[in-house]
Design a protein around this motif. Structure first.
Motif, PDB file in Angstrom:
ATOM      1  N   SER A 200       0.810  -1.118  -0.078  1.00  0.00           N
ATOM      2  CA  SER A 200      -0.081  -0.012   0.092  1.00  0.00           C
ATOM      3  C   SER A 200       0.847   1.361  -0.049  1.00  0.00           C
ATOM      4  O   SER A 200       0.360   2.338  -0.499  1.00  0.00           O
ATOM      5  CB  SER A 200      -0.947   0.063   1.094  1.00  0.00           C
ATOM      6  N   ASN A 201       1.899   1.126   0.553  1.00  0.00           N
ATOM      7  CA  ASN A 201       2.967   2.432   0.548  1.00  0.00           C
ATOM      8  C   ASN A 201       3.152   2.704  -0.760  1.00  0.00           C
ATOM      9  O   ASN A 201       3.075   3.950  -1.026  1.00  0.00           O
ATOM     10  CB  ASN A 201       4.070   2.182   1.177  1.00  0.00           C
ATOM     11  N   LEU A 202       3.560   1.489  -1.708  1.00  0.00           N
ATOM     12  CA  LEU A 202       3.977   2.191  -3.116  1.00  0.00           C
ATOM     13  C   LEU A 202       2.777   2.322  -3.874  1.00  0.00           C
ATOM     14  O   LEU A 202       2.876   3.458  -4.594  1.00  0.00           O
ATOM     15  CB  LEU A 202       4.431   0.885  -3.827  1.00  0.00           C
ATOM     16  N   ALA A 203       1.478   2.103  -3.651  1.00  0.00           N
ATOM     17  CA  ALA A 203       0.284   2.580  -4.254  1.00  0.00           C
ATOM     18  C   ALA A 203       0.159   4.047  -3.896  1.00  0.00           C
ATOM     19  O   ALA A 203      -0.335   4.804  -4.548  1.00  0.00           O
ATOM     20  CB  ALA A 203      -0.987   1.689  -3.724  1.00  0.00           C
ATOM     21  N   LEU A 204       0.469   4.529  -2.573  1.00  0.00           N
ATOM     22  CA  LEU A 204       0.176   5.950  -2.177  1.00  0.00           C
ATOM     23  C   LEU A 204       1.292   6.641  -2.848  1.00  0.00           C
ATOM     24  O   LEU A 204       0.979   7.653  -3.357  1.00  0.00           O
ATOM     25  CB  LEU A 204       0.269   5.994  -0.486  1.00  0.00           C
ATOM     26  N   GLN A 205       2.724   6.184  -2.903  1.00  0.00           N
ATOM     27  CA  GLN A 205       3.590   7.010  -3.340  1.00  0.00           C
ATOM     28  C   GLN A 205       3.284   7.300  -4.932  1.00  0.00           C
ATOM     29  O   GLN A 205       3.983   8.312  -5.328  1.00  0.00           O
ATOM     30  CB  GLN A 205       4.896   6.181  -3.147  1.00  0.00           C
ATOM     31  N   ASN A 206       2.945   6.267  -5.507  1.00  0.00           N
ATOM     32  CA  ASN A 206       2.767   6.354  -6.938  1.00  0.00           C
ATOM     33  C   ASN A 206       1.500   6.633  -7.708  1.00  0.00           C
ATOM     34  O   ASN A 206       1.043   6.847  -8.578  1.00  0.00           O
ATOM     35  CB  ASN A 206       3.329   5.203  -7.679  1.00  0.00           C
ATOM     36  N   PHE A 207       0.292   7.030  -6.364  1.00  0.00           N
ATOM     37  CA  PHE A 207      -0.898   7.302  -6.867  1.00  0.00           C
ATOM     38  C   PHE A 207      -1.558   6.463  -7.812  1.00  0.00           C
ATOM     39  O   PHE A 207      -2.037   6.856  -8.712  1.00  0.00           O
ATOM     40  CB  PHE A 207      -1.038   8.781  -7.292  1.00  0.00           C
ATOM     41  N   CYS A 208      -1.588   5.070  -7.320  1.00  0.00           N
ATOM     42  CA  CYS A 208      -2.143   4.188  -8.493  1.00  0.00           C
ATOM     43  C   CYS A 208      -3.606   4.173  -8.381  1.00  0.00           C
ATOM     44  O   CYS A 208      -3.932   3.196  -7.909  1.00  0.00           O
ATOM     45  CB  CYS A 208      -1.440   2.883  -7.960  1.00  0.00           C
ATOM     46  N   GLU A 209      -4.023   4.905  -9.045  1.00  0.00           N
ATOM     47  CA  GLU A 209      -5.468   5.055  -9.129  1.00  0.00           C
ATOM     48  C   GLU A 209      -6.257   3.986 -10.053  1.00  0.00           C
ATOM     49  O   GLU A 209      -7.075   3.207  -9.940  1.00  0.00           O
ATOM     50  CB  GLU A 209      -6.020   6.253  -9.540  1.00  0.00           C
ATOM     51  N   GLY A 210      -5.333   3.265 -11.028  1.00  0.00           N
ATOM     52  CA  GLY A 210      -5.819   2.260 -11.873  1.00  0.00           C
ATOM     53  C   GLY A 210      -5.481   0.954 -11.369  1.00  0.00           C
ATOM     54  O   GLY A 210      -6.111  -0.012 -11.681  1.00  0.00           O
ATOM     55  N   GLY A 211      -4.755   0.833 -10.071  1.00  0.00           N
ATOM     56  CA  GLY A 211      -4.661  -0.440  -9.504  1.00  0.00           C
ATOM     57  C   GLY A 211      -3.276  -0.961  -9.460  1.00  0.00           C
ATOM     58  O   GLY A 211      -2.342  -0.266  -9.900  1.00  0.00           O
ATOM     59  N   ILE A 212      -3.152  -2.171  -8.702  1.00  0.00           N
ATOM     60  CA  ILE A 212      -1.696  -2.564  -8.413  1.00  0.00           C
ATOM     61  C   ILE A 212      -1.897  -4.182  -9.151  1.00  0.00           C
ATOM     62  O   ILE A 212      -3.161  -4.836  -8.818  1.00  0.00           O
ATOM     63  CB  ILE A 212      -1.283  -2.675  -7.333  1.00  0.00           C
ATOM     64  N   ILE A 213      -0.807  -4.711  -9.513  1.00  0.00           N
ATOM     65  CA  ILE A 213      -1.128  -6.056  -9.649  1.00  0.00           C
ATOM     66  C   ILE A 213       0.319  -6.858  -9.093  1.00  0.00           C
ATOM     67  O   ILE A 213       1.419  -6.298  -9.112  1.00  0.00           O
ATOM     68  CB  ILE A 213      -0.679  -6.382 -11.387  1.00  0.00           C
ATOM     69  N   LEU A 214      -0.074  -7.723  -8.297  1.00  0.00           N
ATOM     70  CA  LEU A 214       1.162  -8.541  -7.698  1.00  0.00           C
ATOM     71  C   LEU A 214       1.397  -9.546  -8.529  1.00  0.00           C
ATOM     72  O   LEU A 214       0.440 -10.356  -8.965  1.00  0.00           O
ATOM     73  CB  LEU A 214       0.386  -9.215  -6.162  1.00  0.00           C
ATOM     74  N   GLY A 215       2.728  -9.722  -8.811  1.00  0.00           N
ATOM     75  CA  GLY A 215       3.251 -10.587  -9.695  1.00  0.00           C
ATOM     76  C   GLY A 215       4.467 -11.409  -8.963  1.00  0.00           C
ATOM     77  O   GLY A 215       5.095 -10.969  -7.839  1.00  0.00           O
ATOM     78  N   GLY A 216       4.977 -12.264  -9.429  1.00  0.00           N
ATOM     79  CA  GLY A 216       5.969 -13.027  -9.106  1.00  0.00           C
ATOM     80  C   GLY A 216       5.476 -14.466  -8.603  1.00  0.00           C
ATOM     81  O   GLY A 216       4.488 -14.909  -8.466  1.00  0.00           O
TER      82      GLY A 216
END
Length: 76
Positions: free
Chosen positions: A1-17
C-alpha cells in the motif's frame, strides 16, 4: 500500500512473481484488503484501489519483449 500511495496508483496494482502465484489461493482476501487499506487518513482512498494477482509465469518475459520492441521501434 505504501507504493500505491507513493505512485498514486488509481488504476490499481498487480501482484506478480513466484510468491503471490504460489500462495494466492491461501490468502484471505477480506483480511488482505483490510490490511492493505489500513493507512489512517488514506484508508478510504486505498480501499478503492483495485488489486489483482498475475498468475501468468511468462508475464516478465512478455513485458521485457514489449519493452525491448518499443525501444527498437518494432511494432506488431
Amino acid at each position: 500500500s505504501n507504493l500505491a500511495l507513493q505512485n498514486f496508483c488509481e488504476g490499481g496494482i498487480i501482484l506478480g512473481g513466484g510468491i503471490p502465484v504460489a500462495i494466492h489461493e491461501l490468502i484471505n482476501v477480506d483480511e488482505f484488503c483490510k490490511r492493505f487499506a489500513d493507512k489512517g487518513a488514506f484508508s478510504n482512498w486505498l480501499s478503492q484501489v483495485p488489486i489483482a494477482v498475475c498468475v501468468n509465469l511468462y508475464a516478465p518475459l512478455i513485458g521485457a519483449y514489449h519493452w525491448g520492441a518499443a525501444r527498437k521501434g518494432v511494432h506488431r
